[in-house]
Write a protein that holds these residues in place. Sequence first.
Motif, PDB file in Angstrom:
ATOM      1  N   SER A 105      12.193 -56.132   2.723  1.00 23.91           N
ATOM      2  CA  SER A 105      11.623 -57.433   2.350  1.00 23.91           C
ATOM      3  C   SER A 105      12.219 -58.473   3.290  1.00 23.91           C
ATOM      4  O   SER A 105      13.047 -58.158   4.143  1.00 23.91           O
ATOM      5  CB  SER A 105      11.965 -57.769   0.890  1.00 23.91           C
ATOM      6  OG  SER A 105      13.376 -57.927   0.755  1.00 23.91           O
ATOM      7  N   GLU A 106      11.799 -59.722   3.122  1.00 19.66           N
ATOM      8  CA  GLU A 106      12.328 -60.775   3.990  1.00 19.66           C
ATOM      9  C   GLU A 106      13.834 -60.965   3.781  1.00 19.66           C
ATOM     10  O   GLU A 106      14.556 -61.293   4.713  1.00 19.66           O
ATOM     11  CB  GLU A 106      11.586 -62.086   3.720  1.00 19.66           C
ATOM     12  CG  GLU A 106      10.142 -62.065   4.201  1.00 19.66           C
ATOM     13  CD  GLU A 106       9.450 -63.390   4.005  1.00 19.66           C
ATOM     14  OE1 GLU A 106       9.736 -64.321   4.776  1.00 19.66           O
ATOM     15  OE2 GLU A 106       8.628 -63.508   3.077  1.00 19.66           O
ATOM     16  N   LEU A 154      -3.650 -62.700   2.786  1.00 25.70           N
ATOM     17  CA  LEU A 154      -2.847 -63.858   3.182  1.00 25.70           C
ATOM     18  C   LEU A 154      -3.236 -65.129   2.434  1.00 25.70           C
ATOM     19  O   LEU A 154      -2.472 -66.088   2.408  1.00 25.70           O
ATOM     20  CB  LEU A 154      -2.974 -64.097   4.692  1.00 25.70           C
ATOM     21  CG  LEU A 154      -2.433 -62.986   5.606  1.00 25.70           C
ATOM     22  CD1 LEU A 154      -2.566 -63.395   7.066  1.00 25.70           C
ATOM     23  CD2 LEU A 154      -0.984 -62.645   5.277  1.00 25.70           C
ATOM     24  N   PRO A 156      -3.631 -67.809  -0.457  1.00 29.02           N
ATOM     25  CA  PRO A 156      -2.873 -68.046  -1.692  1.00 29.02           C
ATOM     26  C   PRO A 156      -3.736 -67.779  -2.922  1.00 29.02           C
ATOM     27  O   PRO A 156      -4.962 -67.801  -2.853  1.00 29.02           O
ATOM     28  CB  PRO A 156      -2.495 -69.529  -1.580  1.00 29.02           C
ATOM     29  CG  PRO A 156      -3.496 -70.120  -0.640  1.00 29.02           C
ATOM     30  CD  PRO A 156      -3.870 -69.038   0.317  1.00 29.02           C
ATOM     31  N   SER A 190       7.099 -61.918   8.604  1.00 26.18           N
ATOM     32  CA  SER A 190       6.991 -62.522   7.278  1.00 26.18           C
ATOM     33  C   SER A 190       5.571 -62.388   6.732  1.00 26.18           C
ATOM     34  O   SER A 190       5.361 -62.053   5.562  1.00 26.18           O
ATOM     35  CB  SER A 190       7.404 -63.994   7.336  1.00 26.18           C
ATOM     36  OG  SER A 190       7.204 -64.623   6.091  1.00 26.18           O
ATOM     37  N   LEU A 191       4.567 -62.637   7.581  1.00 22.64           N
ATOM     38  CA  LEU A 191       3.167 -62.488   7.162  1.00 22.64           C
ATOM     39  C   LEU A 191       2.867 -61.044   6.783  1.00 22.64           C
ATOM     40  O   LEU A 191       2.190 -60.772   5.780  1.00 22.64           O
ATOM     41  CB  LEU A 191       2.226 -62.942   8.282  1.00 22.64           C
ATOM     42  CG  LEU A 191       2.184 -64.429   8.608  1.00 22.64           C
ATOM     43  CD1 LEU A 191       1.335 -64.673   9.847  1.00 22.64           C
ATOM     44  CD2 LEU A 191       1.619 -65.223   7.427  1.00 22.64           C
ATOM     45  N   GLN A 194       4.622 -60.289   3.376  1.00 28.28           N
ATOM     46  CA  GLN A 194       3.951 -60.996   2.278  1.00 28.28           C
ATOM     47  C   GLN A 194       2.643 -60.314   1.913  1.00 28.28           C
ATOM     48  O   GLN A 194       2.335 -60.089   0.735  1.00 28.28           O
ATOM     49  CB  GLN A 194       3.681 -62.449   2.679  1.00 28.28           C
ATOM     50  CG  GLN A 194       4.903 -63.343   2.704  1.00 28.28           C
ATOM     51  CD  GLN A 194       4.574 -64.724   3.245  1.00 28.28           C
ATOM     52  OE1 GLN A 194       3.447 -65.205   3.137  1.00 28.28           O
ATOM     53  NE2 GLN A 194       5.556 -65.372   3.858  1.00 28.28           N
ATOM     54  N   GLY A 195       1.847 -59.993   2.939  1.00 23.52           N
ATOM     55  CA  GLY A 195       0.568 -59.342   2.679  1.00 23.52           C
ATOM     56  C   GLY A 195       0.724 -57.962   2.089  1.00 23.52           C
ATOM     57  O   GLY A 195      -0.001 -57.573   1.168  1.00 23.52           O
ATOM     58  N   GLN A 197       3.085 -56.807   0.223  1.00 18.09           N
ATOM     59  CA  GLN A 197       3.509 -56.860  -1.178  1.00 18.09           C
ATOM     60  C   GLN A 197       2.328 -57.141  -2.116  1.00 18.09           C
ATOM     61  O   GLN A 197       2.386 -56.809  -3.306  1.00 18.09           O
ATOM     62  CB  GLN A 197       4.588 -57.927  -1.345  1.00 18.09           C
ATOM     63  CG  GLN A 197       5.937 -57.502  -0.763  1.00 18.09           C
ATOM     64  CD  GLN A 197       6.914 -58.654  -0.604  1.00 18.09           C
ATOM     65  OE1 GLN A 197       6.631 -59.781  -1.006  1.00 18.09           O
ATOM     66  NE2 GLN A 197       8.068 -58.376  -0.006  1.00 18.09           N
ATOM     67  N   ARG A 198       1.258 -57.716  -1.588  1.00 16.82           N
ATOM     68  CA  ARG A 198       0.083 -58.006  -2.419  1.00 16.82           C
ATOM     69  C   ARG A 198      -0.915 -56.852  -2.428  1.00 16.82           C
ATOM     70  O   ARG A 198      -1.884 -56.870  -3.187  1.00 16.82           O
ATOM     71  CB  ARG A 198      -0.625 -59.265  -1.901  1.00 16.82           C
ATOM     72  CG  ARG A 198       0.267 -60.502  -1.852  1.00 16.82           C
ATOM     73  CD  ARG A 198      -0.532 -61.720  -1.407  1.00 16.82           C
ATOM     74  NE  ARG A 198      -1.442 -62.154  -2.444  1.00 16.82           N
ATOM     75  CZ  ARG A 198      -2.479 -62.960  -2.228  1.00 16.82           C
ATOM     76  NH1 ARG A 198      -2.744 -63.374  -1.016  1.00 16.82           N
ATOM     77  NH2 ARG A 198      -3.265 -63.324  -3.216  1.00 16.82           N
TER      78      ARG A 198
END
Length: 367
Positions: A105-106, A154, A156, A190-191, A194-195, A197-198
Amino acid sequence: EGRETRLRVVLRVRPLTCTETRRGDQQVVHSLGDGAVHVSAARHDATFGFSAVFDAGASQEAVFEGSGMRQLVELAIDGFSCTVFAFGQTGSGKTYTLMGPLAQSETQPASPALLGLMQRSFSCLLEQSRSRGSDLALSASYLEIYNEQVRDLLSPGPPCALPLRWSKTRGFYVENQLSVEFESLEAIVSLLLQGSQRRRTSAHALNRHSSRSHALLTIHIRSRAVSAHPAPGEGWGLGARRGGTNSPTAGGSACPSKQGTLCFVDLAGSERVKETGSSGELSVEANSINRSLLALGHCISLLAKPRGKRTHIPYRDSKLTRLLARSLGGSGITLMVACISPSSRCLSETLSTLHYASRARRVTSRP
Protein backbone atom coordinates in the motif's frame (compact mmCIF):
# COMPACT_ATOMS: atom_id res chain seq x y z
CA GLU A 1 6.06 1.03 -39.14
CA GLY A 2 3.36 -0.74 -41.16
CA ARG A 3 5.29 -4.04 -41.26
CA GLU A 4 3.71 -7.23 -39.95
CA THR A 5 4.91 -7.82 -36.40
CA ARG A 6 4.14 -10.94 -34.39
CA LEU A 7 2.80 -10.77 -30.87
CA ARG A 8 5.59 -11.46 -28.42
CA VAL A 9 4.55 -14.21 -25.98
CA VAL A 10 6.53 -15.14 -22.85
CA LEU A 11 5.74 -17.75 -20.21
CA ARG A 12 6.12 -17.55 -16.43
CA VAL A 13 5.90 -20.67 -14.27
CA ARG A 14 5.24 -19.91 -10.62
CA PRO A 15 6.67 -22.05 -7.77
CA LEU A 16 4.59 -24.76 -6.11
CA THR A 17 2.74 -23.26 -3.14
CA CYS A 18 3.09 -24.57 0.42
CA THR A 19 -0.42 -26.04 0.17
CA GLU A 20 0.44 -27.86 -3.05
CA THR A 21 3.68 -29.22 -1.58
CA ARG A 22 1.96 -30.46 1.61
CA ARG A 23 -0.75 -32.05 -0.51
CA GLY A 24 1.87 -33.98 -2.46
CA ASP A 25 1.23 -32.38 -5.86
CA GLN A 26 3.80 -33.32 -8.49
CA GLN A 27 5.63 -30.74 -10.63
CA VAL A 28 4.64 -31.50 -14.22
CA VAL A 29 6.09 -28.42 -15.99
CA HIS A 30 9.83 -28.16 -16.63
CA SER A 31 11.83 -25.46 -18.41
CA LEU A 32 14.17 -26.78 -21.11
CA GLY A 33 15.96 -23.49 -21.79
CA ASP A 34 15.94 -21.44 -25.02
CA GLY A 35 12.28 -20.55 -24.61
CA ALA A 36 11.02 -24.14 -24.44
CA VAL A 37 8.92 -25.78 -21.73
CA HIS A 38 7.97 -29.45 -21.33
CA VAL A 39 4.79 -30.86 -19.76
CA SER A 40 5.16 -34.42 -18.52
CA ALA A 41 2.27 -36.24 -16.85
CA ALA A 42 0.12 -39.33 -17.31
CA ARG A 43 -1.25 -39.33 -20.90
CA HIS A 44 0.36 -35.92 -21.51
CA ASP A 45 3.80 -35.36 -22.98
CA ALA A 46 4.21 -32.11 -24.89
CA THR A 47 6.76 -29.36 -25.55
CA PHE A 48 5.89 -25.72 -26.18
CA GLY A 49 8.09 -22.87 -27.43
CA PHE A 50 7.89 -19.16 -26.57
CA SER A 51 9.97 -16.01 -26.91
CA ALA A 52 11.16 -16.58 -23.32
CA VAL A 53 10.34 -18.85 -20.38
CA PHE A 54 10.79 -17.77 -16.75
CA ASP A 55 10.82 -20.63 -14.26
CA ALA A 56 10.10 -20.56 -10.53
CA GLY A 57 13.51 -19.09 -9.68
CA ALA A 58 13.23 -16.07 -11.99
CA SER A 59 13.25 -12.68 -10.25
CA GLN A 60 10.87 -9.84 -11.03
CA GLU A 61 13.78 -7.93 -12.56
CA ALA A 62 14.66 -10.90 -14.80
CA VAL A 63 11.08 -11.02 -16.08
CA PHE A 64 11.14 -7.27 -16.82
CA GLU A 65 14.43 -7.38 -18.71
CA GLY A 66 13.91 -10.74 -20.43
CA SER A 67 10.34 -10.14 -21.62
CA GLY A 68 11.20 -7.11 -23.76
CA MET A 69 9.25 -4.76 -21.50
CA ARG A 70 11.96 -2.09 -21.64
CA GLN A 71 11.74 -1.94 -25.46
CA LEU A 72 7.96 -1.73 -25.22
CA VAL A 73 8.22 1.37 -23.00
CA GLU A 74 10.62 2.97 -25.51
CA LEU A 75 8.25 2.24 -28.38
CA ALA A 76 5.34 3.82 -26.48
CA ILE A 77 7.41 6.99 -25.98
CA ASP A 78 8.16 6.87 -29.70
CA GLY A 79 4.43 7.14 -30.46
CA PHE A 80 3.21 3.56 -30.75
CA SER A 81 0.18 1.93 -29.14
CA CYS A 82 1.69 -0.74 -26.84
CA THR A 83 -0.07 -3.32 -24.69
CA VAL A 84 1.08 -5.95 -22.22
CA PHE A 85 -1.35 -8.38 -20.73
CA ALA A 86 -1.11 -11.27 -18.31
CA PHE A 87 -3.43 -14.25 -18.53
CA GLY A 88 -3.78 -17.73 -17.05
CA GLN A 89 -5.63 -19.73 -14.42
CA THR A 90 -6.74 -18.00 -11.25
CA GLY A 91 -3.89 -18.12 -8.72
CA SER A 92 -1.18 -18.54 -11.38
CA GLY A 93 0.64 -15.28 -10.53
CA LYS A 94 -0.73 -12.75 -13.04
CA THR A 95 -1.28 -9.87 -10.62
CA TYR A 96 2.01 -10.60 -8.83
CA THR A 97 3.87 -10.48 -12.15
CA LEU A 98 2.31 -7.15 -13.08
CA MET A 99 2.18 -5.44 -9.66
CA GLY A 100 4.13 -7.42 -7.10
CA PRO A 101 2.83 -8.45 -3.63
CA LEU A 102 -0.88 -7.93 -2.92
CA ALA A 103 -0.19 -6.63 0.60
CA GLN A 104 1.56 -3.43 -0.55
CA SER A 105 0.00 0.00 0.00
CA GLU A 106 1.09 3.63 -0.03
CA THR A 107 2.02 3.39 3.65
CA GLN A 108 3.58 -0.09 3.29
CA PRO A 109 5.38 -0.21 -0.09
CA ALA A 110 6.72 -3.48 -1.43
CA SER A 111 10.42 -4.32 -1.39
CA PRO A 112 12.10 -2.95 -4.55
CA ALA A 113 13.14 -6.48 -5.57
CA LEU A 114 9.49 -7.62 -5.60
CA LEU A 115 8.02 -4.80 -7.70
CA GLY A 116 6.22 -5.95 -10.84
CA LEU A 117 6.29 -5.03 -14.52
CA MET A 118 4.08 -1.98 -13.99
CA GLN A 119 6.18 -0.14 -11.40
CA ARG A 120 9.40 -1.03 -13.25
CA SER A 121 7.90 0.29 -16.48
CA PHE A 122 6.86 3.54 -14.78
CA SER A 123 10.45 4.02 -13.57
CA CYS A 124 11.80 3.23 -17.03
CA LEU A 125 9.33 5.65 -18.65
CA LEU A 126 10.35 8.55 -16.42
CA GLU A 127 14.06 7.73 -16.82
CA GLN A 128 13.71 7.61 -20.61
CA SER A 129 11.86 10.93 -20.70
CA ARG A 130 14.70 12.59 -18.80
CA SER A 131 17.53 10.96 -20.79
CA ARG A 132 15.95 11.71 -24.18
CA GLY A 133 15.45 15.37 -23.40
CA SER A 134 11.78 15.00 -24.30
CA ASP A 135 9.01 17.21 -23.09
CA LEU A 136 6.49 14.53 -22.09
CA ALA A 137 2.94 15.04 -20.92
CA LEU A 138 1.89 11.90 -19.02
CA SER A 139 -1.58 10.88 -17.85
CA ALA A 140 -3.20 7.65 -16.68
CA SER A 141 -6.63 6.05 -16.82
CA TYR A 142 -7.66 2.87 -14.98
CA LEU A 143 -10.81 0.80 -15.48
CA GLU A 144 -12.20 -2.64 -14.80
CA ILE A 145 -14.65 -4.83 -16.69
CA TYR A 146 -16.86 -6.51 -14.10
CA ASN A 147 -19.84 -8.65 -15.17
CA GLU A 148 -19.65 -6.97 -18.63
CA GLN A 149 -19.82 -3.49 -17.11
CA VAL A 150 -16.98 -1.01 -17.64
CA ARG A 151 -16.20 0.86 -14.42
CA ASP A 152 -13.72 3.66 -13.73
CA LEU A 153 -11.32 2.85 -10.88
CA LEU A 154 -10.00 6.41 -10.50
CA SER A 155 -13.25 8.40 -10.33
CA PRO A 156 -14.31 9.39 -6.79
CA GLY A 157 -17.42 7.82 -5.32
CA PRO A 158 -18.85 4.34 -5.88
CA PRO A 159 -17.92 2.78 -9.26
CA CYS A 160 -20.58 3.35 -11.90
CA ALA A 161 -20.94 1.79 -15.36
CA LEU A 162 -19.53 3.79 -18.28
CA PRO A 163 -20.70 3.43 -21.91
CA LEU A 164 -18.41 1.85 -24.50
CA ARG A 165 -18.54 3.67 -27.85
CA TRP A 166 -17.08 3.24 -31.33
CA SER A 167 -15.93 5.80 -33.87
CA LYS A 168 -14.08 5.57 -37.19
CA THR A 169 -11.17 7.65 -35.91
CA ARG A 170 -10.79 6.26 -32.37
CA GLY A 171 -12.15 2.72 -32.69
CA PHE A 172 -13.69 1.43 -29.44
CA TYR A 173 -13.34 3.79 -26.49
CA VAL A 174 -14.84 4.39 -23.04
CA GLU A 175 -16.92 7.55 -22.76
CA ASN A 176 -16.39 9.88 -19.76
CA GLN A 177 -13.39 7.98 -18.47
CA LEU A 178 -11.25 9.98 -16.05
CA SER A 179 -7.64 10.59 -17.08
CA VAL A 180 -5.26 11.88 -14.39
CA GLU A 181 -2.00 13.69 -15.18
CA PHE A 182 1.17 12.75 -13.28
CA GLU A 183 4.83 13.81 -13.29
CA SER A 184 6.53 11.59 -10.71
CA LEU A 185 6.92 7.90 -9.91
CA GLU A 186 5.22 8.41 -6.54
CA ALA A 187 2.14 9.92 -8.22
CA ILE A 188 1.58 7.11 -10.75
CA VAL A 189 2.25 4.36 -8.18
CA SER A 190 -0.30 6.06 -5.90
CA LEU A 191 -2.89 5.99 -8.72
CA LEU A 192 -2.13 2.32 -9.36
CA LEU A 193 -2.56 1.32 -5.70
CA GLN A 194 -5.70 3.44 -5.22
CA GLY A 195 -7.35 1.91 -8.27
CA SER A 196 -6.29 -1.64 -7.42
CA GLN A 197 -7.82 -1.37 -3.94
CA ARG A 198 -11.18 -0.55 -5.57
CA ARG A 199 -11.03 -3.52 -7.90
CA ARG A 200 -13.40 -6.44 -7.26
CA THR A 201 -11.71 -9.43 -5.60
CA SER A 202 -13.03 -12.44 -3.66
CA ALA A 203 -11.73 -15.53 -1.92
CA HIS A 204 -12.45 -19.07 -3.07
CA ALA A 205 -10.89 -22.56 -2.93
CA LEU A 206 -8.10 -21.79 -5.43
CA ASN A 207 -7.18 -18.21 -4.52
CA ARG A 208 -7.73 -16.06 -1.42
CA HIS A 209 -7.50 -12.86 -3.49
CA SER A 210 -9.08 -13.86 -6.80
CA SER A 211 -9.58 -10.95 -9.21
CA ARG A 212 -13.23 -10.91 -10.29
CA SER A 213 -12.73 -8.36 -13.05
CA HIS A 214 -10.40 -7.58 -15.94
CA ALA A 215 -8.38 -4.42 -15.21
CA LEU A 216 -6.83 -2.07 -17.79
CA LEU A 217 -4.42 0.70 -16.76
CA THR A 218 -3.40 2.94 -19.68
CA ILE A 219 -0.55 5.46 -19.70
CA HIS A 220 -1.07 8.20 -22.30
CA ILE A 221 2.21 9.72 -23.53
CA ARG A 222 2.33 12.95 -25.52
CA SER A 223 5.78 14.18 -26.47
CA ARG A 224 7.59 16.81 -28.48
CA ALA A 225 11.23 15.76 -28.61
CA VAL A 226 13.81 18.53 -28.65
CA SER A 227 16.62 16.34 -29.96
CA ALA A 228 16.91 13.40 -32.29
CA HIS A 229 17.44 9.93 -30.88
CA PRO A 230 17.79 6.38 -32.26
CA ALA A 231 14.64 4.39 -32.99
CA PRO A 232 14.09 1.82 -30.24
CA GLY A 233 12.47 -1.00 -32.20
CA GLU A 234 15.22 -3.60 -31.82
CA GLY A 235 13.85 -6.95 -30.65
CA TRP A 236 10.32 -6.30 -31.92
CA GLY A 237 10.94 -6.57 -35.66
CA LEU A 238 10.64 -2.79 -36.16
CA GLY A 239 13.08 -0.57 -38.03
CA ALA A 240 13.59 3.18 -37.91
CA ARG A 241 10.33 5.04 -38.29
CA ARG A 242 7.98 7.53 -36.65
CA GLY A 243 4.75 6.37 -35.03
CA GLY A 244 1.73 8.11 -33.54
CA THR A 245 0.23 11.42 -34.59
CA ASN A 246 2.65 13.81 -36.22
CA SER A 247 2.23 17.57 -36.44
CA PRO A 248 4.36 20.36 -37.92
CA THR A 249 7.02 21.92 -35.73
CA ALA A 250 8.13 25.51 -35.62
CA GLY A 251 11.59 26.30 -37.00
CA GLY A 252 12.33 22.62 -37.75
CA SER A 253 14.55 22.25 -34.64
CA ALA A 254 12.26 19.78 -32.87
CA CYS A 255 11.00 16.38 -33.95
CA PRO A 256 7.26 15.97 -34.70
CA SER A 257 4.98 15.59 -31.69
CA LYS A 258 3.91 12.03 -30.94
CA GLN A 259 1.17 10.32 -28.99
CA GLY A 260 1.74 6.83 -27.65
CA THR A 261 0.02 4.60 -25.13
CA LEU A 262 1.23 1.89 -22.78
CA CYS A 263 -1.63 -0.30 -21.58
CA PHE A 264 -1.38 -2.96 -18.86
CA VAL A 265 -4.14 -5.59 -18.85
CA ASP A 266 -4.57 -7.87 -15.84
CA LEU A 267 -7.11 -10.46 -16.95
CA ALA A 268 -9.26 -12.21 -14.37
CA GLY A 269 -8.21 -15.85 -14.04
CA SER A 270 -9.86 -18.63 -15.98
CA GLU A 271 -11.43 -21.11 -13.57
CA ARG A 272 -13.67 -24.12 -13.29
CA VAL A 273 -16.56 -23.34 -10.97
CA LYS A 274 -16.50 -26.91 -9.62
CA GLU A 275 -12.81 -26.55 -8.61
CA THR A 276 -13.27 -23.17 -6.90
CA GLY A 277 -16.40 -24.14 -4.98
CA SER A 278 -18.06 -20.92 -6.15
CA SER A 279 -21.78 -20.40 -5.77
CA GLY A 280 -24.27 -17.54 -5.90
CA GLU A 281 -22.68 -14.23 -6.89
CA LEU A 282 -19.22 -15.81 -7.23
CA SER A 283 -20.61 -18.31 -9.73
CA VAL A 284 -22.21 -15.52 -11.78
CA GLU A 285 -18.88 -13.65 -11.79
CA ALA A 286 -16.99 -16.78 -12.85
CA ASN A 287 -19.37 -17.42 -15.74
CA SER A 288 -19.01 -13.80 -16.89
CA ILE A 289 -15.20 -14.05 -16.69
CA ASN A 290 -15.12 -17.33 -18.61
CA ARG A 291 -17.46 -16.01 -21.35
CA SER A 292 -15.24 -12.98 -21.99
CA LEU A 293 -12.06 -15.12 -21.96
CA LEU A 294 -13.73 -17.54 -24.39
CA ALA A 295 -14.54 -14.59 -26.68
CA LEU A 296 -10.90 -13.46 -26.44
CA GLY A 297 -9.66 -16.96 -27.24
CA HIS A 298 -11.98 -17.16 -30.25
CA CYS A 299 -10.66 -13.85 -31.60
CA ILE A 300 -7.06 -15.00 -31.10
CA SER A 301 -7.75 -18.29 -32.92
CA LEU A 302 -9.13 -16.43 -35.93
CA LEU A 303 -6.35 -13.81 -35.87
CA ALA A 304 -3.75 -16.62 -35.86
CA LYS A 305 -4.86 -17.67 -39.35
CA PRO A 306 -3.04 -16.19 -42.39
CA ARG A 307 -4.52 -12.82 -43.38
CA GLY A 308 -5.92 -14.18 -46.63
CA LYS A 309 -7.87 -16.91 -44.83
CA ARG A 310 -9.31 -14.84 -41.98
CA THR A 311 -13.05 -14.52 -41.64
CA HIS A 312 -14.85 -11.82 -39.64
CA ILE A 313 -13.16 -11.25 -36.24
CA PRO A 314 -15.98 -11.04 -33.63
CA TYR A 315 -14.54 -8.27 -31.41
CA ARG A 316 -18.07 -7.20 -30.47
CA ASP A 317 -18.75 -10.48 -28.63
CA SER A 318 -17.50 -8.97 -25.35
CA LYS A 319 -16.41 -5.63 -23.96
CA LEU A 320 -12.97 -7.07 -23.26
CA THR A 321 -12.36 -7.97 -26.92
CA ARG A 322 -13.69 -4.60 -28.06
CA LEU A 323 -11.19 -2.76 -25.87
CA LEU A 324 -8.33 -5.07 -26.97
CA ALA A 325 -9.21 -4.98 -30.69
CA ARG A 326 -6.51 -2.48 -31.61
CA SER A 327 -3.87 -4.24 -29.52
CA LEU A 328 -4.52 -7.69 -30.95
CA GLY A 329 -5.26 -7.30 -34.62
CA GLY A 330 -4.85 -3.65 -35.43
CA SER A 331 -1.98 -1.18 -35.32
CA GLY A 332 -0.54 -1.91 -31.89
CA ILE A 333 2.46 -3.78 -30.47
CA THR A 334 1.59 -6.43 -27.92
CA LEU A 335 3.41 -8.47 -25.27
CA MET A 336 1.53 -11.38 -23.72
CA VAL A 337 2.65 -12.92 -20.43
CA ALA A 338 1.17 -16.37 -19.90
CA CYS A 339 1.24 -17.44 -16.24
CA ILE A 340 0.87 -21.09 -15.22
CA SER A 341 1.11 -23.36 -12.19
CA PRO A 342 3.49 -26.36 -12.36
CA SER A 343 1.17 -28.47 -10.16
CA SER A 344 -0.25 -31.77 -11.41
CA ARG A 345 -3.60 -30.76 -9.89
CA CYS A 346 -3.77 -27.75 -12.28
CA LEU A 347 -2.70 -29.73 -15.38
CA SER A 348 -5.91 -29.21 -17.35
CA GLU A 349 -5.91 -25.40 -16.94
CA THR A 350 -2.14 -25.25 -17.51
CA LEU A 351 -2.45 -27.06 -20.85
CA SER A 352 -5.33 -24.78 -21.82
CA THR A 353 -3.18 -21.70 -21.11
CA LEU A 354 -0.22 -23.15 -23.04
CA HIS A 355 -2.34 -23.91 -26.12
CA TYR A 356 -3.91 -20.44 -25.86
CA ALA A 357 -0.47 -18.81 -25.70
CA SER A 358 0.84 -20.92 -28.60
CA ARG A 359 -1.99 -19.72 -30.84
CA ALA A 360 -1.32 -16.12 -29.84
CA ARG A 361 2.29 -16.41 -31.10
CA ARG A 362 0.93 -16.65 -34.66
CA VAL A 363 -1.06 -13.40 -34.43
CA THR A 364 0.38 -10.41 -36.32
CA SER A 365 -0.39 -6.71 -36.28
CA ARG A 366 0.80 -3.74 -38.37
CA PRO A 367 2.17 -1.11 -35.94
